[in-house]
Every structure is written in structure tokens, then in C-alpha cells.
Design a protein around this motif. Structure first.
Motif, PDB file in Angstrom:
ATOM      1  N   ALA A 131     -51.599  33.661  14.286  1.00 17.13           N
ATOM      2  CA  ALA A 131     -52.128  33.797  12.998  1.00 17.13           C
ATOM      3  C   ALA A 131     -50.909  33.233  12.131  1.00 17.13           C
ATOM      4  O   ALA A 131     -51.168  33.338  10.874  1.00 17.13           O
ATOM      5  N   SER A 132     -49.860  33.002  12.535  1.00 20.27           N
ATOM      6  CA  SER A 132     -48.729  32.263  11.587  1.00 20.27           C
ATOM      7  C   SER A 132     -48.864  30.907  11.634  1.00 20.27           C
ATOM      8  O   SER A 132     -49.309  30.286  12.603  1.00 20.27           O
ATOM      9  N   PRO A 133     -48.214  30.293  10.613  1.00 16.43           N
ATOM     10  CA  PRO A 133     -48.436  28.581  10.626  1.00 16.43           C
ATOM     11  C   PRO A 133     -47.359  28.275  11.618  1.00 16.43           C
ATOM     12  O   PRO A 133     -46.261  28.988  12.037  1.00 16.43           O
ATOM     13  N   PRO A 134     -47.609  27.015  12.314  1.00 26.25           N
ATOM     14  CA  PRO A 134     -46.755  26.542  13.450  1.00 26.25           C
ATOM     15  C   PRO A 134     -45.263  26.339  12.817  1.00 26.25           C
ATOM     16  O   PRO A 134     -44.541  26.514  13.489  1.00 26.25           O
ATOM     17  N   GLY A 135     -45.026  25.973  11.410  1.00 24.58           N
ATOM     18  CA  GLY A 135     -43.557  25.736  11.061  1.00 24.58           C
ATOM     19  C   GLY A 135     -42.850  27.108  11.362  1.00 24.58           C
ATOM     20  O   GLY A 135     -41.816  26.962  11.407  1.00 24.58           O
ATOM     21  N   GLU A 136     -43.731  28.166  10.916  1.00 23.02           N
ATOM     22  CA  GLU A 136     -42.747  29.577  11.368  1.00 23.02           C
ATOM     23  C   GLU A 136     -42.281  29.614  12.977  1.00 23.02           C
ATOM     24  O   GLU A 136     -41.210  30.155  13.018  1.00 23.02           O
ATOM     25  N   ALA A 137     -43.084  29.123  13.695  1.00 23.76           N
ATOM     26  CA  ALA A 137     -42.610  29.227  14.971  1.00 23.76           C
ATOM     27  C   ALA A 137     -41.270  28.194  15.293  1.00 23.76           C
ATOM     28  O   ALA A 137     -40.387  28.764  15.868  1.00 23.76           O
ATOM     29  N   LEU A 191     -43.740  24.223  18.806  1.00 20.77           N
ATOM     30  CA  LEU A 191     -45.169  24.047  18.687  1.00 20.77           C
ATOM     31  C   LEU A 191     -46.004  24.025  19.806  1.00 20.77           C
ATOM     32  O   LEU A 191     -47.332  24.517  19.509  1.00 20.77           O
ATOM     33  N   ARG A 192     -45.614  23.946  20.937  1.00 23.17           N
ATOM     34  CA  ARG A 192     -46.503  23.904  22.350  1.00 23.17           C
ATOM     35  C   ARG A 192     -46.952  25.415  22.423  1.00 23.17           C
ATOM     36  O   ARG A 192     -48.086  25.774  22.841  1.00 23.17           O
ATOM     37  N   LEU A 193     -45.984  26.293  22.240  1.00 23.50           N
ATOM     38  CA  LEU A 193     -45.991  27.714  22.319  1.00 23.50           C
ATOM     39  C   LEU A 193     -46.991  28.042  21.283  1.00 23.50           C
ATOM     40  O   LEU A 193     -48.097  29.136  21.500  1.00 23.50           O
ATOM     41  N   HIS A 194     -47.032  27.804  20.077  1.00 24.86           N
ATOM     42  CA  HIS A 194     -47.894  28.048  19.060  1.00 24.86           C
ATOM     43  C   HIS A 194     -49.451  27.491  19.585  1.00 24.86           C
ATOM     44  O   HIS A 194     -50.307  28.432  19.231  1.00 24.86           O
ATOM     45  N   ALA A 195     -49.467  26.216  19.923  1.00 26.18           N
ATOM     46  CA  ALA A 195     -50.931  25.710  20.323  1.00 26.18           C
ATOM     47  C   ALA A 195     -51.072  26.639  21.406  1.00 26.18           C
ATOM     48  O   ALA A 195     -52.502  26.906  21.686  1.00 26.18           O
ATOM     49  N   ALA A 196     -50.421  27.043  22.603  1.00 24.56           N
ATOM     50  CA  ALA A 196     -50.969  27.741  23.766  1.00 24.56           C
ATOM     51  C   ALA A 196     -51.414  29.266  23.194  1.00 24.56           C
ATOM     52  O   ALA A 196     -52.506  29.478  23.569  1.00 24.56           O
ATOM     53  N   ALA A 197     -50.734  29.805  22.201  1.00 27.30           N
ATOM     54  CA  ALA A 197     -51.092  31.355  21.725  1.00 27.30           C
ATOM     55  C   ALA A 197     -52.577  31.041  21.015  1.00 27.30           C
ATOM     56  O   ALA A 197     -53.363  31.890  21.162  1.00 27.30           O
ATOM     57  N   THR A 198     -52.712  29.928  20.290  1.00 28.33           N
ATOM     58  CA  THR A 198     -53.950  29.758  19.782  1.00 28.33           C
ATOM     59  C   THR A 198     -55.140  29.368  20.488  1.00 28.33           C
ATOM     60  O   THR A 198     -56.273  30.068  20.479  1.00 28.33           O
ATOM     61  N   ALA A 199     -54.925  29.128  21.528  1.00 26.72           N
ATOM     62  CA  ALA A 199     -55.846  28.686  22.675  1.00 26.72           C
ATOM     63  C   ALA A 199     -56.192  29.815  23.462  1.00 26.72           C
ATOM     64  O   ALA A 199     -57.250  30.228  23.673  1.00 26.72           O
ATOM     65  N   ILE A 200     -54.864  30.647  23.753  1.00 26.30           N
ATOM     66  CA  ILE A 200     -55.301  31.950  24.334  1.00 26.30           C
ATOM     67  C   ILE A 200     -55.934  32.839  23.538  1.00 26.30           C
ATOM     68  O   ILE A 200     -57.099  33.622  24.075  1.00 26.30           O
ATOM     69  N   THR A 201     -55.826  32.917  22.263  1.00 30.45           N
ATOM     70  CA  THR A 201     -56.555  33.710  21.377  1.00 30.45           C
ATOM     71  C   THR A 201     -57.967  33.306  21.107  1.00 30.45           C
ATOM     72  O   THR A 201     -58.922  34.154  21.211  1.00 30.45           O
ATOM     73  N   GLU A 202     -58.360  32.100  21.121  1.00 32.19           N
ATOM     74  CA  GLU A 202     -59.591  31.529  20.942  1.00 32.19           C
ATOM     75  C   GLU A 202     -60.443  31.350  22.096  1.00 32.19           C
ATOM     76  O   GLU A 202     -61.554  31.925  22.132  1.00 32.19           O
ATOM     77  N   VAL A 216     -42.171  17.592  11.608  1.00 27.83           N
ATOM     78  CA  VAL A 216     -41.896  17.487  10.191  1.00 27.83           C
ATOM     79  C   VAL A 216     -43.114  17.055   9.256  1.00 27.83           C
ATOM     80  O   VAL A 216     -43.988  16.053  10.187  1.00 27.83           O
ATOM     81  N   VAL A 217     -43.405  17.442   8.063  1.00 33.10           N
ATOM     82  CA  VAL A 217     -44.446  16.857   7.371  1.00 33.10           C
ATOM     83  C   VAL A 217     -43.878  16.400   6.057  1.00 33.10           C
ATOM     84  O   VAL A 217     -43.044  17.102   5.496  1.00 33.10           O
ATOM     85  N   ALA A 218     -44.392  15.239   5.667  1.00 33.45           N
ATOM     86  CA  ALA A 218     -44.192  14.880   4.253  1.00 33.45           C
ATOM     87  C   ALA A 218     -45.043  15.212   3.322  1.00 33.45           C
ATOM     88  O   ALA A 218     -46.397  15.226   3.355  1.00 33.45           O
ATOM     89  N   ASP A 219     -44.481  15.761   2.170  1.00 29.88           N
ATOM     90  CA  ASP A 219     -45.666  16.271   0.995  1.00 29.88           C
ATOM     91  C   ASP A 219     -45.760  14.943   0.057  1.00 29.88           C
ATOM     92  O   ASP A 219     -45.221  13.946   0.256  1.00 29.88           O
ATOM     93  N   TYR A 224     -39.965  16.793   2.603  1.00 26.61           N
ATOM     94  CA  TYR A 224     -40.111  17.087   3.906  1.00 26.61           C
ATOM     95  C   TYR A 224     -39.982  18.603   4.111  1.00 26.61           C
ATOM     96  O   TYR A 224     -39.163  19.278   3.570  1.00 26.61           O
ATOM     97  N   LEU A 225     -40.943  19.064   5.049  1.00 26.70           N
ATOM     98  CA  LEU A 225     -40.955  20.540   5.429  1.00 26.70           C
ATOM     99  C   LEU A 225     -41.522  20.726   6.735  1.00 26.70           C
ATOM    100  O   LEU A 225     -41.847  19.813   7.190  1.00 26.70           O
TER     101      LEU A 225
END
Length: 284
Positions: A60-66, A80-91, A273-276, A281-282
Motif C-alpha cells: 500500500a506504500s509507494p515503492p520509493g518509501e521502501a 524494490l524487489r521486496l515491494h514488488a513481492a509484497a504486491t504480488a503476495i497481496t494481489e 530514480v525517477v526524473a520529473d 530527481y526523486l
């Protein structure tokens, strides 16, 4: 003394070994422990699980917070991989960490070692678990080599499978015991053979501790002055800021503009990293 007996008497008191430590916590700990010392992982793990006690909470949190919470554990792509894994586990799995190795391997960023470690340590299933410490113990005690050859998933799992007790509870203890033995006694540089439960049967000791002359794994490049150091500087700057960091601020982090640009481009490619629209960068 057997490995299991030795482990029961000598194991460290680590959070993920305590009664009631759940499968999600074990999965997080295993990812954090990859290439990171235990002493650095424990406080970060406790903070992480306090903030995100379930996969759904992290998803539920943005990946950037992870990535921000990962702080200085190193190799931030793991966050990032943990966040993606958490998303897959949830969904896909209703927020429950699966126990099946095949299903664990389908989770983003979860490889052979982590899948088997979670199945074995969280669910008590009989699977060989092989890390660097286990490979070294097997190389010395069974093969009579001073070092392990470069990693081979098929060969390493087969070697550990041949040693693993058939009883599931005993297999779980043996997996943990071999890892602990390599971490505390059969260490890379100064093995304490007199304290080892395998001393009487160790093939390397019986052969007179011959020097290893086989193939070796590639040596990691020096950190100082490397692209990894520059990436770390950029990540530290972004983690410390609640607003996008301008290109001018980024450019002050490192004197070599070409190397800085290369490191920044690799971070963007990795999704860290993401460029706006204003060329700042953020975190993702």
C-alpha cells in the motif's frame, strides 16, 4: 557431536529464529541478509516490520518509501524487489506468503536461495538451503577443499540434499546449523577447527588442509571511486530529501561528470530514480 546438537547449544539468538516470527518477517530478513552483515540487518528489520508488518501494508506504500526505509543496507534494488513481492503476495495470494517453492519463485525478485529458505525456515518443509557459508562447509568437510568452487545451483543443492536428514524438523535444524557453522566456526579466513562438530570427519582436515587450486569466483571491484560509490551518493541524497533533488544539486555530489551521468542513468534503468518534468530527481 552432530551439526544439529551443536546448533542447539551454540546458535545465536536472532529475531528470525524466535518462536512466532512469521513467514513475512522471515522473507524480509532473508532478502535483507543478502550481502549484508547480521548486525546491520537486525535494527533495520525491526523498523521495517514495525512499519510494514504485513505484505499488504508494504504494497500500500509507494515503492520509493521502501527504498527510503532501506537506508544504507546496500543494493537498494532489493527494496524494490521486496515491494514488488509484497504486491504480488497481496494481489495473487490474498496477503499470505506462500509455502510452495514454485510459488515463491514466481514472486518478483525471489530466487532459488530465498524461496527455499522461506519454505524451510518459515514452514518447516524439507528443502536444501545453500548460502556462501554452507557451500564452504560442504567444500571443506565433504570435498576436502579449502574453498568452495564458484556457485552452481544444481550442484550445490544436490550436495546439500544428500546431507539433509529425511525428518522435516531435523532438516530445518540442519539447514540452520550448517549456515551457523560456516558463519561462526568454519569461517573463510580463520576456521576454528578445534570447536567444529565435524572435525573428526572433515575431509579437508584429514588431508592436512591443502591449498585450494580450483576455479575461483570473480573478485568484486574496489568500491572507492567506483560507479557503486557514486550510485550510493545519489541514493543517499534522494533518501534525505522530501522534495525532488535538482540536477545542479546532483552534479555537486561527484567531480567526474561522465561517471556521475553513467551512475544516474543506471539508477534510472533500475527504477530506483525517477526524473520529473523539471529535470529534478526523486525516489519512485
Amino acid at each position: 557431536m552432530t551439526v544439529n546438537d551443536w546448533f542447539v547449544e551454540n546458535q545465536r539468538d536472532l529475531p528470525w529464529r524466535r518462536e512466532g516470527f512469521g513467514a513475512w518477517g522471515i522473507l524480509v530478513s532473508e532478502v535483507m541478509l543478502q550481502q549484508t552483515p547480521v548486525v546491520r540487518v537486525i535494527p533495520r528489520l525491526e523498523q521495517w516490520l514495525e512499519r510494514w508488518p504485513t505484505p499488504a501494508a508494504l504494497a500500500a506504500s509507494p515503492p520509493g518509501e521502501a527504498v527510503r526505509a532501506w537506508d544504507r543496507l546496500g543494493y537498494p534494488r532489493r527494496a524494490l524487489r521486496l515491494h514488488a513481492a509484497a504486491t504480488a503476495i497481496t494481489e495473487v495470494h490474498g496477503g499470505v506468503v506462500p509455502s510452495d517453492v514454485a510459488q515463491l519463485l514466481e514472486l518478483p525478485g525471489i530466487g532459488d536461495y530465498t524461496a527455499r529458505a522461506v519454505a524451510a525456515f518459515a514452514f518447516g518443509l524439507r528443502h536444501p538451503v545453500v548460502d556462501t557459508n554452507v557451500r564452504r562447509v560442504v567444500a571443506r568437510a565433504i570435498l576436502g577443499q579449502g574453498e568452495a568452487a564458484p556457485a552452481s545451483t544444481r550442484r550445490d543443492l544436490a550436495a546439500m540434499e544428500a546431507l539433509l536428514p529425511h525428518d522435516e524438523p531435523a532438516a530445518k535444524v540442519f539447514n540452520a546449523g550448517m549456515m551457523e557453522l560456516g558463519a561462526l566456526v568454519c569461517t573463510a579466513r580463520a576456521p576454528r577447527c578445534g570447536d567444529c562438530p565435524l572435525a573428526g570427519s572433515c575431509a579437508w582436515r584429514a588431508a592436512g588442509y591443502p591449498e585450494y587450486d580450483g576455479p575461483r569466483s570473480a573478485v568484486q571491484a574496489k568500491f572507492e571511486g567506483s560507479d557503486r560509490q557514486v550510485r550510493g551518493l545519489v541514493m543517499a541524497e534522494l533518501r534525505a530529501s522530501d522534495i525532488p533533488v535538482t540536477r545542479a544539486e546532483i552534479e555537486r555530489l561527484w567531480p567526474d561528470a561522465t561517471q556521475l551521468a553513467r551512475a544516474l542513468a543506471s539508477l534510472e534503468t533500475d527504477g530506483l530514480v525517477v526524473a520529473d518534468d523539471s529535470d529534478a530527481y526523486l525516489l519512485p
